[in-house]
Design an enzyme around this catalytic site. Structure first.
Site, PDB file in Angstrom:
ATOM      1  N   SER A 246       2.544 -56.187 -13.774  1.00 33.73           N
ATOM      2  CA  SER A 246       3.039 -54.981 -14.407  1.00 33.73           C
ATOM      3  C   SER A 246       3.503 -55.019 -15.795  1.00 33.73           C
ATOM      4  CB  SER A 246       3.919 -53.964 -13.488  1.00 33.73           C
ATOM      5  OG  SER A 246       4.244 -52.739 -13.962  1.00 33.73           O
ATOM      6  N   ASP A 473      -5.258 -48.239  -9.315  1.00 35.18           N
ATOM      7  CA  ASP A 473      -3.603 -48.520  -9.663  1.00 35.18           C
ATOM      8  C   ASP A 473      -3.028 -47.279 -10.112  1.00 35.18           C
ATOM      9  OD1 ASP A 473      -1.272 -49.572 -10.823  1.00 35.18           O
ATOM     10  OD2 ASP A 473      -2.102 -51.464 -11.007  1.00 35.18           O
ATOM     11  N   HIS A 502      -0.746 -50.675  -6.923  1.00 34.35           N
ATOM     12  CA  HIS A 502      -0.174 -51.252  -8.048  1.00 34.35           C
ATOM     13  C   HIS A 502      -0.485 -52.760  -7.959  1.00 34.35           C
ATOM     14  CE1 HIS A 502       1.420 -51.636 -11.842  1.00 34.35           C
ATOM     15  NE2 HIS A 502       2.999 -51.641 -11.391  1.00 34.35           N
TER      16      HIS A 502
END
Length: 533
Positions: A246, A473, A502
């Protein structure tokens, strides 16, 4: 301002009893000892990417971590990696301002699991799990078992970036004030509610400046990326081997841009497009969460009326969720925690469960309970996302997220900007769009200008970097993965998962895990464009 949407990779392992959730949680056991008082003196922000910074003194590069027992770490799920299953911890110093590397310092907290096959050890593998604001020490302590294939030949190393957790940390509101702030209305409907939101944001910023003023100019990604190279140096590694998830992809890509010759094997999973505007980032993320909500709704409808009383098809479930959240604006729900589930907390709880497909059953249960007048489970999900522990103590997730985000951009939006953009946000996401639009004001009035240098991630001369994207995602839309691959350039390779949730590696998809492990362990770079499904 409180908002459900962020780049953070936070799992829901605190709810694993309900549905066996396996993703790591970055919201447990936040550091209590880190303090902005660790900044030994103030210094002016350099506003520099560090490319022309002075050389580091031996007091920094010559450090050797003093590894010892860790305290206060989460231990769920059980740690099964490392020679004896027990990590060790250390602290090192890095320059507060890389333009003045011999001046003030801040501390970084490190955690290490030694390689289980030291005879074939490659080196250290440094992790960042997202945020900005996620604790790399806590998260690695919880999730180390999911990296056992890599732990054979790497020391697994987690760190809390500057401003975060157990490192020298940004502090803003106290716990009681954070309870009020996270529950406050993030989607004003009239002029008086707009004023209340603006006043709350201004008070939040004042608290950050008052509690962490000397640190705030120096918590940006460009400095944190330089810190990773200091970690590499003091660990004795010739190259930086790195696994970023991320926001960790942004951090790793900026490190590669600043120091391309020091890049070893790097995986960037759940990629961020660093080159788009703050408006486009928030707009695309809101749309991705709306799509994830639709995917959940299809799943929920198939559970039947008993487990999913919200509707019998996708559209009906989505409409029920929106109606429920809208209703919380005027009538918050009671909970067993003796706090109310407000509209903002309800939206945060819903979005938190969309990060991981294995949390969908929990979300269905939470929504069903809320329809019956009990907001307890949705509030628990929101608390996990906001970093609130059972005892009411908050990790510094929100403070660090705001401080790093505002340090990394010169964009400062106005109420007029938000009003102009609201129709686009509502069209992109009727459920999440309004709060995402109003969150654009988070840095308005921030006491420092910010710096756009963190957005630079081109690294065409670096060793091959593997960028990973997940088609479903919600937090880092898939389009950002090919965009980041192109922005890095050179020999960067794109790996795609046709899945939900995610990130990709921690979904456990065998194709993704095998491909990433082969690259990190053997140096086998996958063909760019490879797809797992």
């Amino acid at each position: 301002m409180p908002t459900a949407l962020a780049l953070t990779f936070f799992g829901l392992s605190g709810c694993s009893g309900a549905d066996g959730v396996a993703t790591p949680s970055a919201t447990r056991s936040a550091a209590r000892e880190a303090s902005s008082s660790e900044v030994t003196s103030a210094a002016s922000p350099s506003g520099s990417s560090g490319r022309a910074a002075p050389p580091l003194p031996a007091s920094i590069t010559g450090q050797r971590p003093s590894w010892g027992p860790c305290s206060g770490l989460p231990t769920n799920p059980p740690i099964t990696t490392g020679r004896n299953g027990t990590p060790s911890c250390a602290r090192i110093k890095v320059p507060l301002d890389y333009a003045q590397p011999g001046g003030a310092t801040v501390e970084l907290a490190l955690l290490r699991f030694p390689a289980t096959d030291p005879a074939h050890r490659i080196g250290s593998l440094l992790f960042n799990f997202g945020g900005p604001g996620a604790s790399g020490t806590d998260t690695l302590a919880e999730s180390a078992g999911q990296f056992q294939g890599l732990a054979k030949r790497y020391d697994l190393v987690g760190f809390d970036p500057r401003g975060v957790g157990r490192s020298t940390a940004v502090r803003c509101l106290d716990d009681r004030a954070l309870d009020r702030y996270t529950a406050s209305d993030a989607t004003p409907d009239d002029a008086s509610e707009e004023k209340a939101l603006i006043d709350e944001d201004a008070a939040y910023i004042r608290s950050c400046a008052g509690n962490s003023g000397a640190l705030l100019p120096h918590v940006g990604t460009t400095s944190a990326a330089r810190d990773m190279d200091v970690v590499r140096t003091v660990l004795g590694d010739a190259k930086l081997h790195y696994f970023g998830i991320s926001y960790g992809t942004w951090l790793g890509a900026n490190n590669a841009h600043q120091l391309p010759g020091n890049v070893g094997r790097a995986v960037l999973d759940g990629a961020v497009d660093t080159r788009i505007s703050g408006i486009d980032l928030a707009l695309q993320q809101a749309a991705a969460f709306q799509r994830a909500l639709g995917n959940f709704a299809q799943y929920c409808a198939k559970l039947g009326a008993t487990q999913c009383p919200m509707g019998t098809d996708k559209d009906a479930v989505v409409a029920s969720v929106q109606k429920l959240l809208d209703g919380l604006d005027a009538r918050p729900l009671p909970t067993q925690q003796k706090r109310q589930l407000t509209q903002s907390l309800g939206e945060t709880g819903v979005s938190a469960a969309l990060y991981d497909q294995t949390s969908w059953k929990i979300l269905a249960q939470g929504l069903a309970n809320a329809q019956r007048g009990d907001g307890t489970l949705l509030l628990m999900l929101a608390d996990l996302q906001n970093g609130r522990e059972d005892d009411g103590h908050y990790a510094n997730l929100l403070a660090a997220y705001t401080a790093v985000s505002c340090a990394d951009t010169t964009e400062r939006y106005t109420v007029q900007d938000v009003r102009r953009e609201l129709p686009r946000f509502r069209k992109a996401s009727p459920v999440f769009g309004p709060s995402a639009a109003w969150s654009l004001l988070s840095c308005t009035g921030w006491p420092y200008r910010g710096d756009d240098a963190a957005k630079e991630v081109s690294a065409p001369s670096a060793a091959p970097i593997v960028v990973v994207g997940n088609v479903g995602d919600p937090a880092t839309p898939y389009a950002w993965a090919p965009a980041l691959t192109k922005e890095i350039g050179g020999r960067a390779a794109l790996l795609t998962l046709k899945g939900q949730g995610h990130g990709a590696y921690l979904t456990g998809d065998r194709c993704v895990v095998d491909t990433v492990n082969s690259y990190l362990l053997d140096g086998t770079v996958p063909p760019s464009g490879k797809t797992c499904s």
